[in-house]
Design an enzyme around this catalytic site. Structure first.
Site, PDB file in Angstrom:
ATOM      1  N   GLU A   1      50.093  47.009  47.046  1.00  0.00           N
ATOM      2  CA  GLU A   1      48.647  47.247  47.204  1.00  0.00           C
ATOM      3  C   GLU A   1      48.346  47.808  48.601  1.00  0.00           C
ATOM      4  OE1 GLU A   1      45.815  44.565  45.475  1.00  0.00           O
ATOM      5  OE2 GLU A   1      44.789  44.421  47.407  1.00  0.00           O
TER       6      GLU A   1
ATOM      7  N   THR B   1      42.491  49.384  46.947  1.00  0.00           N
ATOM      8  CA  THR B   1      41.301  48.529  46.869  1.00  0.00           C
ATOM      9  C   THR B   1      40.008  49.345  46.996  1.00  0.00           C
ATOM     10  OG1 THR B   1      41.229  48.065  49.221  1.00  0.00           O
ATOM     11  CG2 THR B   1      42.553  46.575  47.872  1.00  0.00           C
ATOM     12  N   TYR B   2      38.898  48.677  46.676  1.00  0.00           N
ATOM     13  CA  TYR B   2      37.585  49.329  46.618  1.00  0.00           C
ATOM     14  C   TYR B   2      36.596  48.481  47.399  1.00  0.00           C
ATOM     15  CZ  TYR B   2      33.871  51.944  44.178  1.00  0.00           C
ATOM     16  OH  TYR B   2      32.826  52.751  43.847  1.00  0.00           O
TER      17      TYR B   2
ATOM     18  N   ALA C   1      33.008  40.872  35.973  1.00  0.00           N
ATOM     19  CA  ALA C   1      34.069  41.848  35.689  1.00  0.00           C
ATOM     20  C   ALA C   1      34.205  42.098  34.185  1.00  0.00           C
ATOM     21  CB  ALA C   1      35.388  41.355  36.281  1.00  0.00           C
TER      22      ALA C   1
ATOM     23  N   GLU D   1      36.170  28.342  34.072  1.00  0.00           N
ATOM     24  CA  GLU D   1      36.748  29.531  34.706  1.00  0.00           C
ATOM     25  C   GLU D   1      37.777  30.190  33.785  1.00  0.00           C
ATOM     26  OE1 GLU D   1      39.389  28.993  37.931  1.00  0.00           O
ATOM     27  OE2 GLU D   1      38.742  30.832  38.901  1.00  0.00           O
TER      28      GLU D   1
END
Ligand SMILES: Cc1cc2nc3c(=O)[nH]c(=O)nc-3n(C[C@H](O)[C@H](O)[C@H](O)COP(=O)(O)OP(=O)(O)OC[C@H]3O[C@@H](n4cnc5c(N)ncnc54)[C@H](O)[C@@H]3O)c2cc1C
Length: 314
Positions: A17, A48-49, A126, A168
């Site tokens: 990453e 990543t963003y 998401a 979760e």
């Protein structure tokens, strides 16, 4: 390449990453890192963003540069925060035109923008973004008839916003049911947390590959940054004690951190992990050292890598 094909061809994936740097100098340094890591033949790399507008363009620029100028297969991260449906649609259209094969769909860290209000975002979680990408895929706008491969995040030690771990897991299942092809986890330091997470996913009927996120501690400042970014991650006393013993010796500390991460990876490989994702922090040295400690010249694990059917296990 579509992520389903990557998992079908590899019993274990190894991936890296990167984050898009803000200055041209840092961008050049990252590009050197990428070239140093390219011979390690990772099965994919992800980018990543961020929350801010300009950082977001940098993600696209880095993804495109990796795609056109290297042999690496880049996967852009995409987040819900601060986005409207039309913007996400445009981003997907552009990536599809450019032949990007996969997207990691995330909620996103809340931006430090004054006045930011999550309720104004078109995608609240998401899972909503995954659902939208799935719909986009069905529209046939992507050159691969399956559309984008879709990844989502998982949290072996739990996500701080949902203390109820049963709930979760329901949320994670919703992401997979919405169309996610694989899960990449938050970093963790106790492998048994990951194994337990993997089992809980299995019990919940989640049957997509789960890739373990690993980040070696290489400095005390890095440790503090990790604790800040990876909310919920525990730092075991065994690791902290080892780091404490060499707190005045930066090189020794890096060695300890890399050794600890290498041991983690060896154990994960022994326990048939479906993939290891290295959070590189845009540096190549720690990752290269871990490969050396694992006896690996590159990411082709060879010998034992029996191709598995997609979705046949973690
Ligand atoms: C591998 C990985 C990569 C990452 N890359 C980035 C990045 O590039 N940029 C960035 O900004 N952040 C990134 N993050 C951080 C991540 O975006 C944040 O941790 C975020 O808070 C959680 O993201 P998520 O995708 O799990 O979101 P979600 O799945 O939306 O979950 C966020 C929280 O909402 C809860 N939730 C989900 N669905 C519901 C529902 N229906 N009702 C109520 N609550 C719900 C979840 O339980 C969780 O607590 C990354 C994290 C990981 C693990």
């Amino acid at each position: 390449m579509h992520i389903q094909d990557i998992f079908a061809a590899n019993a274990t994936t190894l991936s890296f990453e990167f984050f898009p740097p803000k200055s041209p100098d840092a961008f050049d340094a990252l590009y050197r890192t990428i070239l140093e890591l390219e011979p390690y033949l990772p099965h994919f790399v992800s980018v990543t963003y961020g929350a801010g507008g300009s950082t977001r363009e940098l993600t696209h620029d880095l993804v495109l540069r990796i795609k056109t100028q290297t042999e690496l297969d880049p996967i852009p991260h995409l987040t819900c925060v601060c986005h409207k449906t039309a913007e996400i649609d445009e981003i997907l259209r552009r990536y599809a035109r450019e032949g990007v094969g996969n997207i990691l769909a995330l909620g996103g860290d809340p931006p430090r923008i004054p006045g930011y209000c999550k309720a104004d975002d078109d995608f609240q979680h998401a899972a909503d973004l995954v659902r939208f990408i799935r719909k986009f895929n069905e529209s046939g706008a992507h050159p691969d008839r399956r559309g984008f491969g879709i990844g989502v995040a998982g949290f072996p030690e739990g996500h701080p916003a949902t203390p109820n771990r049963i709930l979760e897991m329901d949320h994670l299942k919703q992401k997979v049911d919405a169309g996610a092809d694989y899960i990449v986890t938050q970093l963790f330091f106790e492998n048994r947390d990951f194994y337990d997470f993997r089992e809980r996913c299995q019990l919940a009927g989640i049957d997509v590959p789960i890739v373990a996120g690993v980040m070696p501690v290489t400095s005390l400042s890095g440790l503090k940054r990790m604790a800040d970014l990876a909310g919920g991650a525990r730092f075991p006393a065994k690791l902290l004690r080892a780091l404490q013993r060499c707190q005045d010796d930066p090189e020794g500390l890096t060695r300890v951190g890399i050794h600890y991460a290498s041991e983690q990876c060896l154990d994960l490989l022994e326990n048939k992990v479906r993939g290891i994702h290295f959070y590189t922090l845009n540096r190549s040295d720690a990752t290269r050292q871990i490969y050396a400690n694992l006896g690996l010249k590159n990411s082709r694990l060879g010998g034992g890598a029996t191709p598995k059917k997609v979705g046949s296990g973690k």
